[in-house]
Design a protein around this motif. Structure first.
Motif, short mmCIF file in Angstrom:
data_model
loop_
_atom_site.label_atom_id
_atom_site.label_comp_id
_atom_site.label_asym_id
_atom_site.label_seq_id
_atom_site.Cartn_x
_atom_site.Cartn_y
_atom_site.Cartn_z
N VAL A 101 0.86 -1.18 0.00
CA VAL A 101 0.00 0.00 0.00
C VAL A 101 0.90 1.23 0.00
O VAL A 101 1.80 1.36 0.83
N GLY A 102 0.67 2.12 -0.94
CA GLY A 102 1.46 3.35 -1.04
C GLY A 102 2.65 3.17 -1.97
O GLY A 102 2.97 2.06 -2.40
N ASN A 103 3.27 4.29 -2.30
CA ASN A 103 4.43 4.25 -3.18
C ASN A 103 5.64 4.86 -2.48
O ASN A 103 5.51 5.49 -1.44
N LEU A 104 6.80 4.62 -3.07
CA LEU A 104 8.03 5.17 -2.51
C LEU A 104 8.16 6.62 -2.95
O LEU A 104 7.99 6.93 -4.12
N LYS A 105 8.48 7.48 -2.01
CA LYS A 105 8.61 8.90 -2.31
C LYS A 105 10.06 9.37 -2.27
O LYS A 105 10.48 10.14 -3.10
N GLU A 106 10.81 8.88 -1.30
CA GLU A 106 12.19 9.33 -1.14
C GLU A 106 13.09 8.69 -2.19
O GLU A 106 13.02 7.49 -2.43
N LYS A 107 13.95 9.51 -2.76
CA LYS A 107 14.85 9.05 -3.83
C LYS A 107 15.74 7.90 -3.37
O LYS A 107 15.95 6.94 -4.12
N LEU A 147 15.14 5.57 -1.26
CA LEU A 147 14.39 4.32 -1.21
C LEU A 147 14.11 3.79 -2.62
O LEU A 147 14.20 2.58 -2.86
N VAL A 148 13.82 4.69 -3.54
CA VAL A 148 13.62 4.29 -4.94
C VAL A 148 14.90 3.65 -5.48
O VAL A 148 14.86 2.61 -6.15
N GLU A 149 16.04 4.27 -5.18
CA GLU A 149 17.32 3.73 -5.65
C GLU A 149 17.62 2.37 -5.01
O GLU A 149 18.13 1.47 -5.68
N ALA A 150 17.31 2.22 -3.73
CA ALA A 150 17.53 0.93 -3.06
C ALA A 150 16.65 -0.15 -3.70
O ALA A 150 17.11 -1.28 -3.92
N GLN A 151 15.41 0.19 -4.00
CA GLN A 151 14.52 -0.77 -4.65
C GLN A 151 15.07 -1.19 -6.01
O GLN A 151 15.06 -2.38 -6.35
N LYS A 152 15.56 -0.24 -6.78
CA LYS A 152 16.15 -0.56 -8.08
C LYS A 152 17.36 -1.49 -7.92
O LYS A 152 17.53 -2.44 -8.69
N GLU A 153 18.20 -1.20 -6.94
CA GLU A 153 19.39 -2.01 -6.71
C GLU A 153 19.02 -3.46 -6.38
O GLU A 153 19.59 -4.40 -6.94
N TYR A 154 18.09 -3.64 -5.48
CA TYR A 154 17.68 -5.01 -5.14
C TYR A 154 16.95 -5.67 -6.30
O TYR A 154 17.06 -6.89 -6.49
N GLY A 155 16.23 -4.91 -7.09
CA GLY A 155 15.60 -5.46 -8.30
C GLY A 155 16.64 -6.04 -9.24
O GLY A 155 16.47 -7.12 -9.80
N LYS A 156 17.75 -5.30 -9.42
CA LYS A 156 18.84 -5.80 -10.27
C LYS A 156 19.45 -7.06 -9.68
O LYS A 156 19.68 -8.03 -10.40
N ARG A 157 19.71 -7.03 -8.39
CA ARG A 157 20.32 -8.20 -7.74
C ARG A 157 19.44 -9.43 -7.84
O ARG A 157 19.93 -10.55 -8.00
N THR A 164 7.94 -1.23 15.31
CA THR A 164 7.20 -0.70 14.17
C THR A 164 8.20 -0.05 13.21
O THR A 164 9.02 0.76 13.64
N LEU A 165 8.10 -0.41 11.94
CA LEU A 165 8.96 0.18 10.92
C LEU A 165 8.09 0.91 9.90
O LEU A 165 6.98 0.47 9.61
N PRO A 166 8.58 1.99 9.32
CA PRO A 166 7.82 2.66 8.27
C PRO A 166 7.58 1.70 7.11
O PRO A 166 8.48 0.95 6.72
N HIS A 167 6.37 1.71 6.56
CA HIS A 167 6.05 0.73 5.52
C HIS A 167 6.90 0.91 4.27
O HIS A 167 7.18 -0.06 3.57
#
Length: 158
Positions: A8-14, A16-26, A130-133
């Motif tokens: 639920v929700g999208n990534l806003k901070e750059k 976090l977006v970059e981290a998601q891309k990195e793990y997507g590549k891995r 509790t961690l931010p989603h």
């Protein structure tokens, strides 16, 4: 291993977006990873319990539509906790049982509706904290990557 993250929700901070891309590549070498973002219901500054419940119910309908025959893992603070090696073993066992993929569910800042938790084949907790989603998405991606490395007898997890 094919994985779907329904969040639920999208990534806003750059970062976090970059981290998601990195793990997507891995993860691309281990199977498909699909991230499905469900729009978070708009709530005012101080929503009532009833407003929160209604929002979670609307979000739950959208989440439940996206779950298919995969093994469904719902992230919930009250869920079962695993060490990384035990989670890797659990995933491998489910693959042997015939599951071709996993759907991971991450709720909003208000959590998840009980219907989603009941639909889960496993409610999984990464911590009692509790961690931010949005951050949880990155932590989940890292753990999926770690599971892949462990199950392929590759160095990374120590």
């Amino acid at each position: 291993m094919n994985n779907k993250i329904i969040t639920v929700g999208n990534l806003k901070e750059k970062y976090l977006v970059e981290a998601q891309k990195e793990y997507g590549k891995r993860l691309s070498g281990y199977g498909k990873i699909e991230i499905i973002e469900i729009k978070e219901e708009n709530l005012g500054q101080n929503p009532s319990e009833k407003e929160i419940e209604q929002a979670l119910e609307k979000e739950s309908r959208k989440i439940l539509e996206k779950i298919d025959k995969d093994f469904c893992i719902v992230l919930a603070v009250e869920g079962k906790q695993f060490a990384s090696e035990a989670l890797a073993k659990f995933v491998k066992e489910k693959e042997v049982d015939g599951y071709g993929g996993f759907s991971f569910i991450i709720g909003s800042s208000h959590g998840l509706h009980p219907d989603v938790k009941e639909r889960g084949d496993l409610n999984l907790s990464f911590s009692k904290m509790t961690l931010p989603h949005q951050l949880m998405r990155i932590v989940l991606l890292e753990q999926i990557y770690r599971v892949c490395k462990i199950n392929n007898n590759e160095n990374y997890h120590k």
